[in-house]
Write a protein that holds these residues in place. Structure first.
Motif, PDB file in Angstrom:
ATOM      1  N   GLN A  41      78.514 124.367  20.613  1.00 19.98           N
ATOM      2  CA  GLN A  41      77.600 124.895  19.598  1.00 19.98           C
ATOM      3  C   GLN A  41      76.830 123.770  18.922  1.00 19.98           C
ATOM      4  O   GLN A  41      75.606 123.843  18.784  1.00 19.98           O
ATOM      5  N   LEU A  42      77.541 122.729  18.515  1.00 25.18           N
ATOM      6  CA  LEU A  42      76.867 121.611  17.850  1.00 25.18           C
ATOM      7  C   LEU A  42      75.916 120.887  18.801  1.00 25.18           C
ATOM      8  O   LEU A  42      74.806 120.515  18.412  1.00 25.18           O
ATOM      9  N   ALA A  43      76.339 120.694  20.051  1.00 25.46           N
ATOM     10  CA  ALA A  43      75.459 120.046  21.031  1.00 25.46           C
ATOM     11  C   ALA A  43      74.190 120.859  21.229  1.00 25.46           C
ATOM     12  O   ALA A  43      73.088 120.302  21.306  1.00 25.46           O
ATOM     13  N   ASP A  44      74.331 122.174  21.296  1.00 26.06           N
ATOM     14  CA  ASP A  44      73.165 123.044  21.457  1.00 26.06           C
ATOM     15  C   ASP A  44      72.224 122.902  20.258  1.00 26.06           C
ATOM     16  O   ASP A  44      71.001 122.818  20.426  1.00 26.06           O
ATOM     17  N   GLU A  45      72.779 122.859  19.056  1.00 21.51           N
ATOM     18  CA  GLU A  45      71.952 122.712  17.856  1.00 21.51           C
ATOM     19  C   GLU A  45      71.248 121.354  17.830  1.00 21.51           C
ATOM     20  O   GLU A  45      70.106 121.260  17.378  1.00 21.51           O
ATOM     21  N   ILE A  46      71.903 120.331  18.326  1.00 21.18           N
ATOM     22  CA  ILE A  46      71.281 119.001  18.381  1.00 21.18           C
ATOM     23  C   ILE A  46      70.148 118.994  19.397  1.00 21.18           C
ATOM     24  O   ILE A  46      69.031 118.553  19.106  1.00 21.18           O
ATOM     25  N   ARG A  74      87.216 117.617  14.123  1.00 19.48           N
ATOM     26  CA  ARG A  74      87.369 116.196  14.459  1.00 19.48           C
ATOM     27  C   ARG A  74      87.298 115.979  15.964  1.00 19.48           C
ATOM     28  O   ARG A  74      86.659 115.040  16.433  1.00 19.48           O
ATOM     29  N   GLU A  75      87.978 116.840  16.726  1.00 14.28           N
ATOM     30  CA  GLU A  75      87.973 116.709  18.183  1.00 14.28           C
ATOM     31  C   GLU A  75      86.573 116.935  18.744  1.00 14.28           C
ATOM     32  O   GLU A  75      86.117 116.212  19.624  1.00 14.28           O
ATOM     33  N   ALA A  76      85.865 117.934  18.237  1.00 10.66           N
ATOM     34  CA  ALA A  76      84.498 118.204  18.694  1.00 10.66           C
ATOM     35  C   ALA A  76      83.595 117.016  18.398  1.00 10.66           C
ATOM     36  O   ALA A  76      82.796 116.599  19.249  1.00 10.66           O
ATOM     37  N   LEU A  77      83.731 116.439  17.205  1.00 11.22           N
ATOM     38  CA  LEU A  77      82.912 115.283  16.842  1.00 11.22           C
ATOM     39  C   LEU A  77      83.266 114.073  17.700  1.00 11.22           C
ATOM     40  O   LEU A  77      82.388 113.304  18.102  1.00 11.22           O
ATOM     41  N   ARG A  78      84.552 113.906  18.027  1.00 17.61           N
ATOM     42  CA  ARG A  78      84.956 112.809  18.907  1.00 17.61           C
ATOM     43  C   ARG A  78      84.294 112.957  20.275  1.00 17.61           C
ATOM     44  O   ARG A  78      83.761 112.001  20.831  1.00 17.61           O
ATOM     45  N   GLN A  79      84.290 114.189  20.808  1.00 21.71           N
ATOM     46  CA  GLN A  79      83.672 114.439  22.112  1.00 21.71           C
ATOM     47  C   GLN A  79      82.163 114.222  22.059  1.00 21.71           C
ATOM     48  O   GLN A  79      81.570 113.662  22.987  1.00 21.71           O
ATOM     49  N   LEU A  80      81.535 114.664  20.985  1.00 20.22           N
ATOM     50  CA  LEU A  80      80.089 114.462  20.839  1.00 20.22           C
ATOM     51  C   LEU A  80      79.758 112.976  20.720  1.00 20.22           C
ATOM     52  O   LEU A  80      78.739 112.522  21.236  1.00 20.22           O
ATOM     53  N   GLY A  81      80.619 112.222  20.057  1.00 25.31           N
ATOM     54  CA  GLY A  81      80.422 110.783  19.959  1.00 25.31           C
ATOM     55  C   GLY A  81      80.526 110.117  21.325  1.00 25.31           C
ATOM     56  O   GLY A  81      79.726 109.238  21.660  1.00 25.31           O
ATOM     57  N   ALA A  82      81.492 110.570  22.120  1.00 30.64           N
ATOM     58  CA  ALA A  82      81.659 110.010  23.468  1.00 30.64           C
ATOM     59  C   ALA A  82      80.452 110.316  24.347  1.00 30.64           C
ATOM     60  O   ALA A  82      80.103 109.528  25.227  1.00 30.64           O
ATOM     61  N   SER A  83      79.808 111.445  24.111  1.00 33.13           N
ATOM     62  CA  SER A  83      78.643 111.814  24.918  1.00 33.13           C
ATOM     63  C   SER A  83      77.363 111.128  24.460  1.00 33.13           C
ATOM     64  O   SER A  83      76.357 111.164  25.154  1.00 33.13           O
ATOM     65  N   GLY A  84      77.398 110.532  23.272  1.00 28.64           N
ATOM     66  CA  GLY A  84      76.216 109.841  22.761  1.00 28.64           C
ATOM     67  C   GLY A  84      75.307 110.713  21.913  1.00 28.64           C
ATOM     68  O   GLY A  84      74.284 110.240  21.433  1.00 28.64           O
ATOM     69  N   LEU A  85      75.682 111.974  21.702  1.00 30.27           N
ATOM     70  CA  LEU A  85      74.827 112.847  20.893  1.00 30.27           C
ATOM     71  C   LEU A  85      74.948 112.556  19.401  1.00 30.27           C
ATOM     72  O   LEU A  85      74.024 112.843  18.642  1.00 30.27           O
ATOM     73  N   ILE A  86      76.094 112.035  18.984  1.00 33.13           N
ATOM     74  CA  ILE A  86      76.256 111.661  17.580  1.00 33.13           C
ATOM     75  C   ILE A  86      76.794 110.239  17.523  1.00 33.13           C
ATOM     76  O   ILE A  86      77.309 109.706  18.505  1.00 33.13           O
ATOM     77  N   GLU A  87      76.661 109.643  16.350  1.00 29.53           N
ATOM     78  CA  GLU A  87      77.208 108.315  16.107  1.00 29.53           C
ATOM     79  C   GLU A  87      78.259 108.461  15.024  1.00 29.53           C
ATOM     80  O   GLU A  87      78.005 109.064  13.982  1.00 29.53           O
ATOM     81  N   THR A  88      79.438 107.944  15.308  1.00 29.90           N
ATOM     82  CA  THR A  88      80.499 107.966  14.303  1.00 29.90           C
ATOM     83  C   THR A  88      80.643 106.576  13.737  1.00 29.90           C
ATOM     84  O   THR A  88      80.613 105.590  14.466  1.00 29.90           O
ATOM     85  N   ARG A  89      80.765 106.530  12.434  1.00 30.84           N
ATOM     86  CA  ARG A  89      80.875 105.251  11.739  1.00 30.84           C
ATOM     87  C   ARG A  89      82.152 105.266  10.915  1.00 30.84           C
ATOM     88  O   ARG A  89      82.393 106.228  10.180  1.00 30.84           O
TER      89      ARG A  89
END
Length: 174
Positions: A41-46, A74-89
């Motif tokens: 869902q988040l990837a689609d919105e991005i 947290r798990e979804a954000l970790r996966q999105l970070g691994a895909s490069g769609l988000i940046e985790t700091r």
């Protein structure tokens, strides 16, 4: 994983393929986790621009929005970070990535290679039922390309690609 597994998740009636190959073990339907649902869902919105580059992604707000605990968020954000769609700091949370042109080119090149690999495997491994479904989706895309409905075309195009990924019989690459 096969197309049957994806359609079963949507609740469509899935007939048992009559031509299941003897060398292929019976497969169980894939259960999608809540974290995976959130990631999709988040990837689609991005990708659609609903979450703009640089937009903050607050775990608590996302958990409240989707009525889940923070663990799948947290798990979804970790996966999105691994895909490069988000940046985790560290200690500052996550934001939607602002990819450079070079990074986008690299991502598309990698995606094209993986899709080509999936297509080659699907050509070798798809059952007759999966092939027939892929051909039906392809025909639907052909008709939609003339109808001028980009939203619907995007949805069906995603189904087309998912059918190829599933047909590869390799969930890791897909």
């Amino acid at each position: 994983m096969s197309l049957d597994d994806f359609t079963a998740e949507r609740g469509d009636a899935v007939p048992e393929p009559a031509d299941r190959r003897a060398d292929r073990q019976a497969q169980r339907p894939v259960r999608i986790t809540r974290a995976e649902e959130l990631r999709l869902q988040l990837a689609d919105e991005i990708v659609r621009g609903q979450l703009a580059p640089g937009a903050p992604l607050d775990e608590t707000e996302i958990a409240r929005r989707f009525s889940v605990s923070r663990t799948p968020v947290r798990e979804a954000l970790r996966q999105l970070g691994a895909s490069g769609l988000i940046e985790t700091r560290a200690h500052r949370g996550a934001v939607v990535a602002r990819p450079t042109l070079e990074r986008l080119n690299g991502m598309f090149e990698a995606m094209a290679e993986l899709e080509a690999l999936c297509a080659g495997l699907a050509a070798e491994r798809m059952t007759a039922v999966e092939r027939a479904r892929l051909e039906a989706i392809h025909e639907e895309l052909r008709l939609l390309s003339h109808a001028g409905n980009p939203e619907r075309f995007h949805e069906v195009n995603e189904r087309f690609h998912n059918a190829i990924y599933a047909g590869s019989q390799n969930g890791y690459i897909a």
